[in-house]
Design an enzyme around this catalytic site. Structure first.
Site, PDB file in Angstrom:
ATOM      1  N   TYR A  76      42.201  40.895  29.729  1.00 62.35           N
ATOM      2  CA  TYR A  76      42.373  39.592  30.381  1.00 62.35           C
ATOM      3  C   TYR A  76      42.071  39.726  31.870  1.00 62.35           C
ATOM      4  CZ  TYR A  76      46.873  41.271  32.191  1.00 62.35           C
ATOM      5  OH  TYR A  76      47.846  41.981  32.848  1.00 62.35           O
ATOM      6  N   CYS A  77      41.674  38.622  32.479  1.00 59.19           N
ATOM      7  CA  CYS A  77      41.414  38.575  33.918  1.00 59.19           C
ATOM      8  C   CYS A  77      41.611  37.132  34.369  1.00 59.19           C
ATOM      9  CB  CYS A  77      40.018  39.093  34.249  1.00 59.19           C
ATOM     10  SG  CYS A  77      38.688  38.209  33.402  1.00 59.19           S
ATOM     11  N   THR A  78      41.254  36.823  35.597  1.00 57.81           N
ATOM     12  CA  THR A  78      41.563  35.507  36.154  1.00 57.81           C
ATOM     13  C   THR A  78      40.955  34.366  35.354  1.00 57.81           C
ATOM     14  OG1 THR A  78      41.656  36.507  38.351  1.00 57.81           O
ATOM     15  CG2 THR A  78      41.517  34.098  38.241  1.00 57.81           C
ATOM     16  N   GLY A 117      38.121  34.959  33.061  1.00 59.11           N
ATOM     17  CA  GLY A 117      37.424  35.435  31.877  1.00 59.11           C
ATOM     18  C   GLY A 117      36.179  36.252  32.139  1.00 59.11           C
ATOM     19  N   ILE A 136      43.359  34.030  32.450  1.00 58.05           N
ATOM     20  CA  ILE A 136      44.734  33.655  32.766  1.00 58.05           C
ATOM     21  C   ILE A 136      44.827  32.175  33.099  1.00 58.05           C
ATOM     22  CG2 ILE A 136      46.688  34.114  34.309  1.00 58.05           C
ATOM     23  CD1 ILE A 136      45.249  36.894  34.838  1.00 58.05           C
TER      24      ILE A 136
END
Length: 293
Positions: A182-184, A186, A211
């Site tokens: 996961y990241c900010t 995508g 996220i």
């Protein structure tokens, strides 16, 4: 009073002439009075821009008319052009800098060989079925103020450190486990998940929309805890008034989500400080001594 907004989006798709797209995107932003950061490569576009709502809508509409960017997932948040110091539109080898442009394969459907995309509700279904490992695809400092519960946070200062981190062998024990990256928004996980698959991780997923999309759906009533770090003047955002503060002041340990640069002009290291410690130059300094001093 005019309403302002910030949009975040990316697209992995073949771009035949990145320089032409750069000129077009700059002209489009200037026409509508937008500021922000846009990166373009032969593999796609990565953009965060802000401005007056009506102008941002016109910009998004025009951008979606470009064939390679028809299906971009645009994420909206509160903010304005004032959150960005200027407009920057550049052509780069990568739209997210992992330092591995030769490893990434992109076609009209996006990244080839990446992780399986999961919508937020699908993530909850997977967690209910399997012993999932959350794998943070951001810089390590971002996780200091917010992350998925019990997530693995790799020891990386920038995305360029991920390849060495993966190749170090320290995560080999996870290769047979279901991993959710996961990241900010995508984009970093599009690349990270493909790098992990190529390195023998057998069951890799990525949180679609990152996220941001998860927080829009579940706020602070799901598996996420804390604040979300963002790379503009806002520094962080919360999904609800119920957001938990998990960050700690680097000087006194008090709860905080606020990053500040060290007051030492020869250092300027970014760390967490509570309001009290940030208020004085004596305490707005690296607790263990400045690494750059």
């Amino acid at each position: 009073m005019a309403i302002h907004r910030i949009v975040l989006f990316y697209a992995f798709a073949p771009v035949a002439d990145p320089e032409s797209v750069r000129l077009w995107q700059r002209a489009l932003c200037e026409k509508h009075g937008l500021t922000g950061r846009i990166l373009i490569s032969r593999d796609g576009i990565n953009a965060t821009v802000g401005g007056e709502l009506s102008a941002v809508k016109q910009y998004v509409k025009a951008t979606k008319e470009y064939p390679a960017f028809n299906d971009i997932d645009v994420k909206w948040s509160e903010g304005s052009a004032a959150d960005f110091p200027r407009l920057s539109v550049k052509v780069r080898d990568e739209i997210v800098s992992f330092g591995a442009p030769g490893e990434l394969e992109v076609d009209q459907n996006g990244v080839v060989g990446g992780g399986t995309h999961l919508q937020p509700e699908e993530l909850h279904e997977l967690v209910a079925q399997k012993d999932v490992v959350f794998f943070d695809g951001r810089n390590a400092f971002e996780a200091q103020i917010g992350k998925f519960k019990n997530a693995v946070v790799p020891d990386v200062e920038t995305t360029r450190d991920f390849i060495a981190e993966l190749d170090s062998g320290k995560y080999d024990e996870l290769k047979d486990q279901p991993i959710v990256t996961y990241c900010t928004g995508g984009i970093r996980c599009e690349v990270l998940s493909s790098l992990m698959v190529k390195r023998g991780f057998k069951e890799v997923y990525q949180l679609d929309g990152g996220i941001v999309r998860y927080g829009e759906k579940y706020r602070d009533a799901g598996l996420w805890e804390g604040s979300l770090y963002v790379f503009d003047k806002r520094m962080h955002l919360e999904f609800s008034d119920e957001a938990k503060t998990i960050g700690e002041c680097s000087r006194c340990g008090a709860p905080t989500s606020d990053f500040h640069n060290c007051a030492n002009l020869a250092c300027r290291h970014l760390s967490l400080y509570c309001a009290e410690c940030a208020a004085s130059e004596d305490t707005l300094r690296c607790a263990g001594g400045c690494p750059a001093a």
